[in-house]
Design a protein around this motif. Structure first.
Motif, mmCIF file in Angstrom:
data_model
loop_
_atom_site.group_PDB
_atom_site.id
_atom_site.type_symbol
_atom_site.label_atom_id
_atom_site.label_comp_id
_atom_site.label_asym_id
_atom_site.label_seq_id
_atom_site.Cartn_x
_atom_site.Cartn_y
_atom_site.Cartn_z
ATOM 1 N N SER A 1 48.624 20.244 43.139
ATOM 2 C CA SER A 1 48.085 21.566 43.480
ATOM 3 C C SER A 1 46.650 21.552 44.011
ATOM 4 O O SER A 1 45.963 22.560 43.907
ATOM 5 C CB SER A 1 48.170 22.473 42.251
ATOM 6 O OG SER A 1 47.370 21.937 41.219
ATOM 7 N N THR B 1 38.009 20.969 40.609
ATOM 8 C CA THR B 1 37.556 21.525 41.891
ATOM 9 C C THR B 1 37.344 23.036 41.799
ATOM 10 O O THR B 1 36.818 23.630 42.728
ATOM 11 C CB THR B 1 38.609 21.271 42.997
ATOM 12 O OG1 THR B 1 39.825 21.950 42.626
ATOM 13 C CG2 THR B 1 38.886 19.794 43.184
ATOM 14 N N CYS C 1 32.146 33.850 49.290
ATOM 15 C CA CYS C 1 33.585 34.155 49.339
ATOM 16 C C CYS C 1 34.023 35.039 48.174
ATOM 17 O O CYS C 1 33.529 34.890 47.048
ATOM 18 C CB CYS C 1 34.405 32.876 49.253
ATOM 19 S SG CYS C 1 34.361 31.897 50.730
HETATM 20 N N1 UFG Z 1 33.481 27.367 45.177
HETATM 21 C C1 UFG Z 1 32.133 27.091 45.255
HETATM 22 N N2 UFG Z 1 31.679 25.985 44.613
HETATM 23 C C2 UFG Z 1 32.477 25.137 43.905
HETATM 24 C C3 UFG Z 1 33.852 25.441 43.826
HETATM 25 C C4 UFG Z 1 34.331 26.576 44.479
HETATM 26 O O1 UFG Z 1 31.372 27.822 45.881
HETATM 27 O O2 UFG Z 1 31.980 24.130 43.368
HETATM 28 C C5 UFG Z 1 33.977 28.585 45.829
HETATM 29 C C6 UFG Z 1 35.046 28.298 46.888
HETATM 30 O O3 UFG Z 1 34.450 28.037 48.128
HETATM 31 C C7 UFG Z 1 35.862 29.577 46.845
HETATM 32 C C8 UFG Z 1 35.733 30.068 45.405
HETATM 33 O O4 UFG Z 1 34.614 29.379 44.862
HETATM 34 O O5 UFG Z 1 35.274 30.527 47.680
HETATM 35 C C9 UFG Z 1 36.940 29.739 44.554
HETATM 36 O O6 UFG Z 1 37.256 28.368 44.726
HETATM 37 P P1 UFG Z 1 38.351 27.621 43.860
HETATM 38 O O7 UFG Z 1 38.359 26.196 44.327
HETATM 39 O O8 UFG Z 1 38.112 27.884 42.423
HETATM 40 O O9 UFG Z 1 39.698 28.349 44.235
HETATM 41 P P2 UFG Z 1 40.358 28.579 45.679
HETATM 42 O O10 UFG Z 1 40.230 30.046 45.961
HETATM 43 O O11 UFG Z 1 39.878 27.654 46.704
HETATM 44 O O12 UFG Z 1 41.855 28.120 45.367
HETATM 45 C C10 UFG Z 1 42.753 28.925 44.679
HETATM 46 C C11 UFG Z 1 43.719 28.066 43.876
HETATM 47 C C12 UFG Z 1 44.551 27.239 44.818
HETATM 48 C C13 UFG Z 1 45.192 28.120 45.823
HETATM 49 C C14 UFG Z 1 44.176 28.953 46.540
HETATM 50 C C15 UFG Z 1 44.808 29.945 47.461
HETATM 51 O O13 UFG Z 1 43.034 27.221 43.015
HETATM 52 O O14 UFG Z 1 45.567 26.569 44.086
HETATM 53 O O15 UFG Z 1 43.411 29.703 45.597
HETATM 54 O O16 UFG Z 1 44.033 30.053 48.596
HETATM 55 F F1 UFG Z 1 45.856 27.384 46.730
#
Ligand code: UFG
Length: 330
Positions: A77, A188, A219
């Motif tokens: 994932s 992550t 974001c």
């Molecule tokens: N972010 C940061 N710093 C970090 C980690 C994340 O600024 O160290 C930001 C990202 O850029 C994003 C937000 O925090 O804007 C959330 O990031 P996450 O990685 O926590 O989650 P995502 O939105 O990228 O991902 C989630 C799920 C995925 C799924 C996705 C759908 O974890 O499994 O949404 O787009 F695929």
């Protein structure tokens, strides 16, 4: 519905599902290859260690237990990893679901709840995102989940297997009172990383981009408590059993928070400073993802109950009491 097979039940969302089912009196069987899951996350239920791609492994589980329904979390994932290793994602996610559906067909199991994702939408055309909106994933992770949704539709027609595909937005939080929470390596996700900075395990939180077209430039995401997610899965399974009507459902709160708002809330709840640094954008991040959650409310009777403060407070209780997670890294 008495006995539920939870594949990937030793993982983050899976283990909260198992705890919710146990709490509600269900018999639970877990299948997990422990590649990312934790044995200690499912201490109180039978655990079959193996890979769902192994048909003989699934035959053994279905033969030894009278399973009424399946909830499948077993998958890779990580969005970023999926871009670098697409075949790993197709091999694990798509082949895993092929194998699971085939075993269900062989053993006459009629219901599956499947972990899908907001990543099936890609860069959305409008907010909040509705289930019938365009799906155009921008990474292999989302593409494999969308492929499986397609497969579920055809398997229902051919074999009568009813399904609910649940498109999660941002899963977060923990169940500290049950001794379970989020423990990924590498981590992550935003909230655990922010809390690692609060614990002093990281020097700061890097904010990926402050030039997005949002009010504070960072974001916006829709965070949903993992306990609410678990509740939604059980409602979906019961809905399938009761009505026989398959469907695809967003699971989100319907409210968006910016990265900066998350960091600010974490500062307030932890009482720790949490240094931040603005860093470049992370490739592939859409600026805003917010779920329309009316369909899950109307059809499944599901509305999230736990808001952002509860999400961060529970995650903080877990991370601060388990600074090394489950402590099973070698
Ligand atoms: N972010 C940061 N710093 C970090 C980690 C994340 O600024 O160290 C930001 C990202 O850029 C994003 C937000 O925090 O804007 C959330 O990031 P996450 O990685 O926590 O989650 P995502 O939105 O990228 O991902 C989630 C799920 C995925 C799924 C996705 C759908 O974890 O499994 O949404 O787009 F695929």
């Amino acid at each position: 519905m008495k006995t539920v097979l939870v594949a990937g039940g030793a993982g983050y969302i899976g283990s909260h599902m198992v705890a919710h089912l146990v709490e509600n009196g269900y018999r639970v069987i877990v299948a997990d290859n422990l590649s990312t899951g934790h044995r200690d996350a499912v201490k109180d239920v039978p655990l079959y260690v193996g890979d769902i791609r192994d048909g003989a492994f699934l035959d053994r589980i279905f033969s030894e237990n009278s399973i009424d329904g399946v909830i499948n979390f077993a998958a890779c994932s990580l969005v970023g990893e999926s871009v670098k290793k697409p075949l790993k994602y197709y091999a694990n996610n798509v082949m895993g679901s092929v194998s699971m559906l085939d075993a269900m067909r062989r053993h006459g199991i009629g219901y599956i709840v499947f972990s899908s994702t907001a990543a099936t939408y890609g860069e959305p055309e409008k907010q909040p995102i509705e289930e019938q909106d365009r799906t155009d994933p921008t990474n292999p992770y989302g593409a494999t989940k969308l492929a499986i949704e397609g497969m579920l539709k055809w398997c229902e027609k051919a074999y009568g297997i009813r399904y609910a595909a649940l498109r999660y937005f941002n899963a977060a939080g923990a169940a500290p009172e049950k001794g379970i929470g989020e423990d990924h390596a590498p981590e992550t996700h935003l909230i655990p990383i922010v809390l690692a900075a609060a614990l002093g395990k990281r020097s700061h939180i890097g904010i990926f981009g402050q030039d997005y077209p949002t009010p504070d430039g960072t974001c916006i995401r829709d965070y949903i408590h993992v306990k609410d997610l678990a509740r939604a899965h059980l409602l979906a399974l019961l809905h399938l059993e009761k009505t026989g009507e398959s469907g695809i459902f967003n699971l989100g709160s319907g409210t968006g928070y910016s990265v900066k708002e998350i960091v600010e809330t974490a500062r307030r709840i932890t009482g720790r400073p949490i240094p931040e640094k603005i860093e470049p954008r992370r490739p592939g991040d859409p600026s805003v993802l917010i779920a329309a959650n009316k369909k899950a409310a109307e059809v499944l009777g599901f509305t999230p109950q736990l808001g952002l403060d509860a999400i961060i407070a529970d995650a903080w209780a877990w991370h601060s009491s388990h600074p090394e997670g489950f402590g099973d890294r070698v």
